[in-house]
Motif scaffolding. Sequence first.
Motif, PDB file in Angstrom:
ATOM      1  N   TYR A 171     -26.048   2.269  32.534  1.00  0.00           N
ATOM      2  CA  TYR A 171     -26.235   3.306  33.376  1.00  0.00           C
ATOM      3  C   TYR A 171     -26.224   2.785  34.881  1.00  0.00           C
TER       4      TYR A 171
ATOM      5  N   ILE B 109     -26.317   4.172  39.024  1.00  0.00           N
ATOM      6  CA  ILE B 109     -26.457   5.151  40.222  1.00  0.00           C
ATOM      7  C   ILE B 109     -25.504   4.487  41.315  1.00  0.00           C
TER       8      ILE B 109
ATOM      9  N   ILE C 260     -19.395   8.543  31.252  1.00  0.00           N
ATOM     10  CA  ILE C 260     -19.943   9.828  30.838  1.00  0.00           C
ATOM     11  C   ILE C 260     -20.836  10.159  32.009  1.00  0.00           C
TER      12      ILE C 260
ATOM     13  N   VAL D 253     -24.122  11.350  34.155  1.00  0.00           N
ATOM     14  CA  VAL D 253     -25.109  11.994  33.725  1.00  0.00           C
ATOM     15  C   VAL D 253     -26.036  12.471  34.884  1.00  0.00           C
TER      16      VAL D 253
ATOM     17  N   ALA E 122     -28.969  15.151  34.641  1.00  0.00           N
ATOM     18  CA  ALA E 122     -29.964  14.644  34.076  1.00  0.00           C
ATOM     19  C   ALA E 122     -30.981  13.656  34.736  1.00  0.00           C
ATOM     20  N   PHE E 123     -30.077  13.035  35.915  1.00  0.00           N
ATOM     21  CA  PHE E 123     -30.402  12.211  37.080  1.00  0.00           C
ATOM     22  C   PHE E 123     -31.414  13.002  37.898  1.00  0.00           C
TER      23      PHE E 123
ATOM     24  N   THR F  13     -34.653  14.117  36.024  1.00  0.00           N
ATOM     25  CA  THR F  13     -35.559  13.032  35.773  1.00  0.00           C
ATOM     26  C   THR F  13     -36.145  12.630  37.234  1.00  0.00           C
ATOM     27  N   THR F  14     -35.465  12.679  38.333  1.00  0.00           N
ATOM     28  CA  THR F  14     -35.869  12.454  39.590  1.00  0.00           C
ATOM     29  C   THR F  14     -36.919  13.310  40.033  1.00  0.00           C
TER      30      THR F  14
ATOM     31  N   ALA G 169     -38.737  15.106  37.934  1.00  0.00           N
ATOM     32  CA  ALA G 169     -39.656  15.344  37.027  1.00  0.00           C
ATOM     33  C   ALA G 169     -40.746  14.108  37.439  1.00  0.00           C
TER      34      ALA G 169
ATOM     35  N   ARG H 297     -24.828   9.241  38.860  1.00  0.00           N
ATOM     36  CA  ARG H 297     -25.408   8.409  37.768  1.00  0.00           C
ATOM     37  C   ARG H 297     -24.373   8.594  36.764  1.00  0.00           C
TER      38      ARG H 297
ATOM     39  N   LEU I   6     -23.191   6.898  32.845  1.00  0.00           N
ATOM     40  CA  LEU I   6     -23.201   5.588  31.665  1.00  0.00           C
ATOM     41  C   LEU I   6     -21.721   5.312  31.591  1.00  0.00           C
TER      42      LEU I   6
END
Lengths: 135, 127
Positions: free
Chosen positions: B18, B20, B64, B66, B69-70, B73-74, B76, B118, B120
């Motif tokens: 993964y 960034i 892939i 993401v 989701a990044f 998550t940031t 969060a 970001r 994968l």
Amino acid sequence: MTRNKDTISRFHDRYSLPVTDAALAVEKEVIGANVGASGYTTVAQANALIPELRLRPGTLLLDVGAGRGWPGLYLAQETGCRVVLADIPAPGLATAVKRAREGRISDRASFVRAAAEHLPFLSGVFDAVVHTDTM
Amino acid sequence: MLRACKRLLRPAGRVAFYTIFVPSGLSQAEYRRAARAGPAAVTSRGREQADLLRSAGFTGVSEIDVTEAFLRTTRAWYEARARYAGQLSEAEGEASFRERQRDYRLQAQAIESGLLRRALFVAERPR
């Protein structure tokens, strides 16, 4: 201080902090793990690595920039593979050693203090390499 | 680093990571903003990671995205840490806690603006 040295120093300081209950609660809520990680790889994303890397018992995995062992130790725990964790900050690796012992996978986990650019391994020895946001 | 990974892998060994990165096609000003907002390890620009993997000799390269989701998550991290502000400030130090919260906020804004991605990446060393 160069950007790289600054980054290493910052992570050294961060990994030197005790992993408090509050930090673990936050981590559990955000990425689903509770191992002292502070990155962006969720448990679901760690699980996605297993088929991609074809991890299984006996596979030898290298986790570059392993920090406190997320996700390398988790992948070893879940799949039965062997893992080598490599990173520079010693406090992170020290926590990873402790976690491997607690998770009863010390016999399948090795720890090497080394930079990603200068990994001290022979050629062609690993079945898989993983890293998460280290480059 | 990718060439080092390839050297260490046995034939048919696989790498997955993964990462960034700053997308291609940004102006100088946007790139500077992205570099300031992203984690310190974010340096890639221009050539996409997939091209770098191929240049390093990997095959079967896949990507892939993401980024969504990044962003989640940031946000969060920022929100959950804010709820535990007292305990985390005590452990990390007030200034360090505030700095990390500021970094999460700036990073979320940069992701929303399309300045950080970001993904994968997965590839295989040829047999």
